[in-house]
Design an enzyme around this catalytic site. Structure first.
Site, PDB file in Angstrom:
ATOM      1  N   THR A  92      48.867  43.685  40.010  1.00 46.87           N
ATOM      2  CA  THR A  92      47.554  42.748  40.503  1.00 46.87           C
ATOM      3  C   THR A  92      46.094  42.640  39.623  1.00 46.87           C
ATOM      4  O   THR A  92      46.412  44.274  38.736  1.00 46.87           O
ATOM      5  CB  THR A  92      47.935  41.770  42.212  1.00 46.87           C
ATOM      6  OG1 THR A  92      46.855  40.812  42.013  1.00 46.87           O
ATOM      7  CG2 THR A  92      47.174  43.444  42.704  1.00 46.87           C
ATOM      8  N   ASN A  93      44.875  42.183  40.460  1.00 44.29           N
ATOM      9  CA  ASN A  93      43.991  42.721  39.944  1.00 44.29           C
ATOM     10  C   ASN A  93      42.832  43.138  40.420  1.00 44.29           C
ATOM     11  O   ASN A  93      43.185  42.838  41.981  1.00 44.29           O
ATOM     12  CB  ASN A  93      43.587  41.433  38.146  1.00 44.29           C
ATOM     13  CG  ASN A  93      43.370  40.683  39.128  1.00 44.29           C
ATOM     14  OD1 ASN A  93      42.189  40.426  40.481  1.00 44.29           O
ATOM     15  ND2 ASN A  93      44.449  39.706  39.057  1.00 44.29           N
ATOM     16  N   HIS A  94      41.982  43.064  40.646  1.00 45.85           N
ATOM     17  CA  HIS A  94      40.859  43.363  41.702  1.00 45.85           C
ATOM     18  C   HIS A  94      40.031  42.763  42.355  1.00 45.85           C
ATOM     19  O   HIS A  94      38.542  43.143  42.985  1.00 45.85           O
ATOM     20  CB  HIS A  94      39.824  44.961  41.152  1.00 45.85           C
ATOM     21  CG  HIS A  94      40.669  46.141  40.869  1.00 45.85           C
ATOM     22  ND1 HIS A  94      41.070  46.921  41.998  1.00 45.85           N
ATOM     23  CD2 HIS A  94      40.390  46.731  39.776  1.00 45.85           C
ATOM     24  CE1 HIS A  94      41.035  48.601  41.009  1.00 45.85           C
ATOM     25  NE2 HIS A  94      40.611  48.216  40.523  1.00 45.85           N
TER      26      HIS A  94
END
Ligand code: CTP
Length: 415
Positions: free
Chosen positions: A228-230
């Protein structure tokens, strides 16, 4: 006595810093006799923090649960309690109060008060103000489950709904009786959503449908791990709420976030890029605009392991496959707005995305800039239209950024 007061200096300073639909709005908060009155203090506080000027009107019953002084201390304004008090100037002020109000909120609303409002009775300051007002009315019921279920209550609520009154709740949960059921006053953040919606429901996006995406998609590797990402989702949620507060019907397609659900927004929860693509496409036939604020994974694991991958070698290689570009492949006739999160060559990269994805507008943000990092409540963005005109905005709250984007979306949608 009730005396109209201009906002104090500290309130005025606050207004400039406030973001949201409530800034500078006159809110009449009606409080009626329920144990949930204590929650109305929190609501009053959050309304004031949102920049609203809050005039409280309490029923006699409400004053038995919480003192007028408590509301006065929070709102810094006079509290109306009794129209027959000979010292009160309310009897002449109630029409002015009703005319000045941008919204009237009755929270908590008892079964008795709901019945009075449905009939149009005006036997106390609150109901008199309601009958004298033309502004939107939000009613947040709080009562025992059986009282809520009573046919008379249901009939009265239906009457109010048909009259255009915004009924907020009630929620389900523990009631004062100790039982669980329908009848709880909604929590403050949700009530705030209903109030903002009511103020803006005839706004410049009313009758329009916007599909907004938010959050960072999650691409599973195995039953335990994801890529995933931030992305916090805050920009997409702010857009959804700002559009709702201008009258739009909003579908928010969101990857998992830590944010509370936005009231009066149709929220569709998804996890992966593929699920997001399907959910978005299924809502695009009625959409006037698609605003892709989500951070969609560009790659996902080529193979999804159905068992947990065990630790063995020192190196583990996971093969990744490109995901479909949702924005680029979305079909239909609507205004297309993309985001470009860049760490270098902001304008150049964003312009390339306009052409590549056939966008009407792109919102470019430098993710390394102060105030624009992941999870921030603010953002500094540059808007670039199809004509490649560059409009650099100052650092703003995400809600204010949303409104600047929505100004452009409104113009792009046209008549
Ligand atoms: N986007 C999308 N589907 C994808 C990837 C991105 O719809 N599979 C959308 C994003 O929501 C955003 C826009 O495309 O509105 C640009 O996303 P961004 O990540 O900045 O650009 P990419 O096209 O992915 O290119 P790169 O990552 O190389 O910058």
């Amino acid at each position: 006595p009730y005396i109209w007061q201009e906002p104090t200096a500290s309130q005025s300073v606050g207004l400039n810093l406030m973001a949201g639909a409530l800034a500078n709005k006159h809110v009449v908060l009606g409080v009626t006799g329920s144990i949930a009155c204590y929650k109305a203090l929190d609501l009053a506080s959050k309304l004031v923090q949102g920049g609203a000027l809050v005039d409280t009107i309490m029923s006699y019953g409400a004053t038995q649960f919480v003192t007028p002084l408590a509301f006065r201390s929070i709102t810094h304004r006079a509290v109306v309690t009794d129209s027959f008090d000979t010292n009160s100037e309310y009897s002449v002020e109630h029409v002015a109060l009703a005319q000045r109000a941008d919204v009237i909120v009755v929270a908590p609303a008892t079964v008795h008060c709901i019945a009075k409002m449905a009939l149009g009775l005006a036997d106390d300051p609150l109901t008199t103000t309601i009958v004298a007002a033309k502004c939107p009315l939000v009613v947040a019921p709080a009562m025992d489950g059986n009282m809520y279920d009573h046919p008379a209550t249901q009939f009265n609520i239906a009457t109010l709904t048909n009259r255009g009154v915004v009924i907020a709740g009630p929620g389900i949960g523990r009631l004062a009786s100790g039982l669980s059921g329908v009848g709880r006053l909604l929590e403050t953040p949700e009530l705030m959503g209903y109030i903002s919606y009511a103020i803006g429901k005839n706004g410049d996006l009313s009758g329009r449908t916007l599909v907004v995406s938010a959050g960072g998609t999650m691409e599973p590797i195995d039953p335990v791990r994801v890529i995933t990402n931030h992305s916090s989702g805050k920009m997409g949620y702010a857009l959804a709420e700002a559009a709702r507060d201008r009258g739009a019907d909003v579908v928010l397609v969101t990857a998992p976030t830590n944010l509370p659900n936005s009231a009066l927004v149709k929220v569709v929860q998804i996890q992966t890029a593929e699920e997001m693509g399907v959910a978005i496409q299924s809502h695009l036939d009625k959409a006037d605009a698609l605003v892709m604020a989500a951070a969609v994974a560009d790659y996902k694991p080529s193979v999804l392991s159905d068992q947990k991958i065990k630790k063995s070698e020192d190196d583990l290689n996971i093969s990744l496959a490109k995901t479909t570009d949702i924005l680029k492949t979305a079909t239909g006739n609507f205004v297309r707005v993309g985001f470009a999160a860049e760490s270098q060559n902001l304008v150049e990269n964003a312009k390339a995305k306009i052409t590549n994805k056939k966008l009407d507008l792109i919102v470019a943000n430098d993710i390394t800039a102060e105030g624009s990092r992941f999870g921030s409540d603010t953002n500094k963005v540059t808007l670039i239209g199809r004509d490649m005109r560059v409009d650099e905005l100052p650092l703003l709250t995400k809600y204010d950024v949303s409104n600047r984007i929505l100004d452009r979306v409104r113009d792009l949608i046209g008549d």
